[in-house]
Design a protein around this motif. Structure first.
Motif, short mmCIF file in Angstrom:
data_model
loop_
_atom_site.label_atom_id
_atom_site.label_comp_id
_atom_site.label_asym_id
_atom_site.label_seq_id
_atom_site.Cartn_x
_atom_site.Cartn_y
_atom_site.Cartn_z
N ARG A 365 0.84 -1.20 0.00
CA ARG A 365 0.00 0.00 0.00
C ARG A 365 0.87 1.25 0.00
O ARG A 365 0.60 2.23 -0.74
CB ARG A 365 -0.91 -0.02 1.23
CG ARG A 365 -1.81 1.20 1.36
CD ARG A 365 -2.75 1.03 2.55
NE ARG A 365 -3.54 2.22 2.79
CZ ARG A 365 -4.44 2.34 3.76
NH1 ARG A 365 -4.67 1.31 4.57
NH2 ARG A 365 -5.11 3.46 3.93
N CYS A 366 1.94 1.24 0.81
CA CYS A 366 2.84 2.40 0.88
C CYS A 366 3.55 2.66 -0.44
O CYS A 366 3.73 3.81 -0.84
CB CYS A 366 3.89 2.18 1.98
SG CYS A 366 3.22 2.26 3.65
N LEU A 367 3.95 1.61 -1.12
CA LEU A 367 4.63 1.77 -2.42
C LEU A 367 3.71 2.44 -3.44
O LEU A 367 4.16 3.26 -4.25
CB LEU A 367 5.08 0.40 -2.93
CG LEU A 367 6.25 -0.26 -2.18
CD1 LEU A 367 6.48 -1.67 -2.71
CD2 LEU A 367 7.52 0.56 -2.31
N ILE A 368 2.43 2.07 -3.39
CA ILE A 368 1.47 2.67 -4.31
C ILE A 368 1.27 4.15 -3.98
O ILE A 368 1.19 5.00 -4.87
CB ILE A 368 0.13 1.92 -4.25
CG1 ILE A 368 0.31 0.48 -4.78
CG2 ILE A 368 -0.95 2.63 -5.06
CD1 ILE A 368 -0.87 -0.43 -4.52
N LEU A 369 1.22 4.47 -2.68
CA LEU A 369 1.00 5.85 -2.25
C LEU A 369 2.19 6.75 -2.54
O LEU A 369 2.04 7.98 -2.61
CB LEU A 369 0.69 5.89 -0.74
CG LEU A 369 -0.64 5.27 -0.30
CD1 LEU A 369 -0.71 5.20 1.22
CD2 LEU A 369 -1.82 6.07 -0.85
N THR A 370 3.39 6.17 -2.69
CA THR A 370 4.61 6.98 -2.84
C THR A 370 5.30 6.76 -4.18
O THR A 370 6.52 6.83 -4.28
CB THR A 370 5.60 6.68 -1.70
OG1 THR A 370 5.90 5.26 -1.71
CG2 THR A 370 5.02 7.04 -0.35
N ARG A 371 4.51 6.48 -5.21
CA ARG A 371 5.11 6.25 -6.53
C ARG A 371 5.83 7.49 -7.06
O ARG A 371 6.80 7.38 -7.81
CB ARG A 371 4.03 5.81 -7.53
CG ARG A 371 3.73 4.32 -7.47
CD ARG A 371 2.62 3.93 -8.42
NE ARG A 371 1.34 4.50 -8.01
CZ ARG A 371 0.20 4.26 -8.65
NH1 ARG A 371 0.18 3.49 -9.72
NH2 ARG A 371 -0.94 4.79 -8.22
N ASP A 372 5.39 8.68 -6.65
CA ASP A 372 6.03 9.91 -7.12
C ASP A 372 7.30 10.23 -6.33
O ASP A 372 8.34 10.52 -6.90
CB ASP A 372 5.05 11.08 -7.04
CG ASP A 372 3.86 10.91 -7.97
OD1 ASP A 372 4.03 10.23 -9.00
OD2 ASP A 372 2.77 11.43 -7.66
N THR A 373 7.20 10.16 -5.01
CA THR A 373 8.35 10.54 -4.16
C THR A 373 9.35 9.40 -3.99
O THR A 373 10.53 9.64 -3.73
CB THR A 373 7.86 10.96 -2.77
OG1 THR A 373 7.21 9.84 -2.14
CG2 THR A 373 6.87 12.11 -2.87
N GLN A 374 8.87 8.15 -4.09
CA GLN A 374 9.70 6.95 -3.91
C GLN A 374 10.37 6.93 -2.54
O GLN A 374 11.46 6.39 -2.38
CB GLN A 374 10.74 6.82 -5.02
CG GLN A 374 10.13 6.56 -6.39
CD GLN A 374 11.15 6.21 -7.43
OE1 GLN A 374 12.27 6.71 -7.43
NE2 GLN A 374 10.78 5.32 -8.34
N LYS A 375 9.70 7.51 -1.55
CA LYS A 375 10.22 7.48 -0.18
C LYS A 375 9.06 7.27 0.80
O LYS A 375 8.10 8.04 0.80
CB LYS A 375 10.96 8.76 0.14
CG LYS A 375 11.70 8.70 1.49
CD LYS A 375 12.67 9.84 1.67
CE LYS A 375 13.46 9.67 2.96
NZ LYS A 375 14.46 10.75 3.13
N ILE A 376 9.19 6.24 1.61
CA ILE A 376 8.16 5.92 2.60
C ILE A 376 8.56 6.56 3.92
O ILE A 376 9.64 6.31 4.46
CB ILE A 376 8.01 4.40 2.77
CG1 ILE A 376 7.58 3.75 1.45
CG2 ILE A 376 6.99 4.07 3.86
CD1 ILE A 376 7.59 2.24 1.47
N THR A 377 7.68 7.42 4.45
CA THR A 377 7.94 8.11 5.71
C THR A 377 6.90 7.71 6.74
O THR A 377 5.95 6.96 6.45
CB THR A 377 7.88 9.64 5.50
OG1 THR A 377 6.53 10.00 5.16
CG2 THR A 377 8.82 10.07 4.38
N SER A 378 7.05 8.24 7.96
CA SER A 378 6.06 7.94 9.01
C SER A 378 4.69 8.49 8.63
O SER A 378 3.66 7.94 9.02
CB SER A 378 6.52 8.53 10.34
OG SER A 378 6.65 9.94 10.23
#
Length: 451
Positions: A365-378
């Motif tokens: 789910r996180c990878l889908i949400l951050t396709r633009d930034t390519q960085k998973i944060t808190s």
């Protein structure tokens, strides 16, 4: 059930073939020409195709050529109005597995279909074998850092090279199948099949035919002799997941197969020798189930020779970040993604009631949400909510309205909410409701439509 696609531009012939085959319990589908069939093949899978050669739009030869281009390996039987040695050779060169000449009778049809269905099963088994071998290398290494998992892997390494029965214990989602695959790949059977069966996913009346196979005519729909999972995994490893959900009457037959190393197909009398290493797994307390007469004691002793318990993820927090980083790389769109330090801290704080399976779902789910930034944060992980188990000391008062309230609907709502908050982990969901897991399973069963 066997699925056959009939391809012919003549409606009468399609109807005749369909009637003949469905008398034998075979499910049939119909296409009016090759292009129609090709479209159906791209969206569905069939065990066999029976096709006329001469058809408008796309004929039989063009159909089989297009199938090979798209790597659709379904066997094809051609229907022809004439047959010579030359035409037969030509059809086989085109890729057909057999041909039927017009006019035809039911005997010819059934014989040709039975032979082709057996070929279809061989093709399927070969594809499964290739997939298993291609993924074997990835399964040889487990991702861990904690002392708890070091002890688990040490036990797995010790037992891998001997054919001792292994029982893998642990909550749902801890990676029991991954560990079983690891043991198989470290064993002398590593070049043979690893076959996984989820006992909880098989209907109780199909367990025996799934495990031991069946003879032609053993029951409605048994159009051909079929090997079961034991025979399919011969010389390899059979992994029986959720063994605690196997029906009691099937447990007795499984015990006999393990003891005698022989089996009988459903509807058959022949004793078939099998050389299979069996690894079982469960998230239930089999010892308690034995005491409650819900699991056979003799089978329990047979499969519990070498137990290995995988601790839940919340008890091995050192593994969370290494696992998370590895999981991200398994997604084609996650190769460039990174985990920030605050995201790692958030992952470490969460109790992971669904264990590694829940971790993988969250990261996807996180990878889908951050396709633009390519960085998973808190911030990306803000949807993770730590559910607090209900305390026995807490007393919640629900006011009963004067009009009354449907108790069953309230129970259903609470069960669904508990499952949502626990990531579908039944053990943790039961804790949220302050009840035992067995009581929770009863509530779940009462929610089923057929109850």
């Amino acid at each position: 059930m066997t699925q056959i696609l009939i391809v012919d531009d003549e409606e009468k012939l399609r109807h005749l073939l369909s009637m003949m085959l469905e008398r034998k319990g075979i499910k049939t589908h119909k296409a009016i020409h090759g292009a129609n069939a090709l479209e159906m093949l791209e969206n569905n899978s069939y065990d066999l195709i029976i096709s006329d050669i001469k058809m408008p739009v796309m004929d039989g030869r063009q159909l089989i050529s297009k199938m090979r281009e798209k790597n659709i390996l379904t066997p094809v039987i051609f229907i022809t109005a004439f047959a010579t040695v030359e035409s037969a050779v030509e059809m086989m060169q085109q890729g057909a597995c057999d041909y039927i000449t017009k006019p035809f009778d039911s005997v010819k049809i059934y014989l040709a279909v039975e032979k082709a269905i057996n070929l279809s099963r061989l093709i399927t088994e070969n594809q499964e074998m290739k997939q298993a071998l291609s993924g074997a290398e990835k399964s040889k290494n487990l991702i861990y850092k904690s002392k708890a998992m070091q002890d688990v892997v040490a036990l797995a390494d010790n037992v891998a090279t001997v054919d001792t029965a292994v029982l893998i214990l642990g909550e749902s989602g801890t990676g029991k199948e991954v560990l079983a695959n690891y043991i198989h790949n470290k064993s002398t059977r590593c070049d043979k099949r690893f076959v996984a069966v989820n006992c909880a996913a098989i209907s109780s009346n199909l367990v025996e035919s799934e495990l031991f196979g069946y003879e032609k005519g053993a029951f409605t729909g048994a159009a051909a002799r079929t090997r079961g999972r034991f025979e399919f995994s011969d010389s390899g490893t059979l992994f029986l997941d959720e063994i605690g959900d196997m029906p009691l009457d099937s447990q007795g037959k499984l015990l006999r197969a393990l003891q005698e190393k022989k089996l009988q197909r459903v509807g058959g009398n022949e004793e078939i020798p099998v050389d299979v290493r069996v690894i079982c797994a469960t998230n239930q307390n089999l010892g308690q189930m034995v005491m409650n007469k819900k699991f056979r004691q003799d089978l329990y002793y047979r499969i519990n020779v070498f137990p290995i318990e995988i601790p839940p993820l919340r008890l091995r927090k050192e593994d969370i970040v290494p696992l998370a980083k590895h999981i991200i790389t398994t997604f084609s769109f996650g190769a460039e993604h990174q985990l920030s330090e605050d995201a790692c801290a958030k992952l470490m704080e969460y109790p992971w009631p669904g264990n590694v399976r829940e971790l993988a779902n969250v990261l996807e789910r996180c990878l889908i949400l951050t396709r633009d930034t390519q960085k998973i944060t808190s911030q990306t992980l803000s949807f993770l909510q730590v559910a607090q188990p209900a305390s026995p000391a807490q007393h919640t008062v629900i006011r009963l309205p004067s009009s009354g309230i449907p108790l069953q609907q309230v129970q259903m709502s609470l069960v669904k909410q508990a499952l949502d908050k626990s990531g579908n982990n039944q053990t943790y969901a039961a804790k949220l409701l302050g009840i035992s897991r067995s009581k929770f399973r009863v509530l779940l069963k009462n929610m089923e439509p057929d109850q």
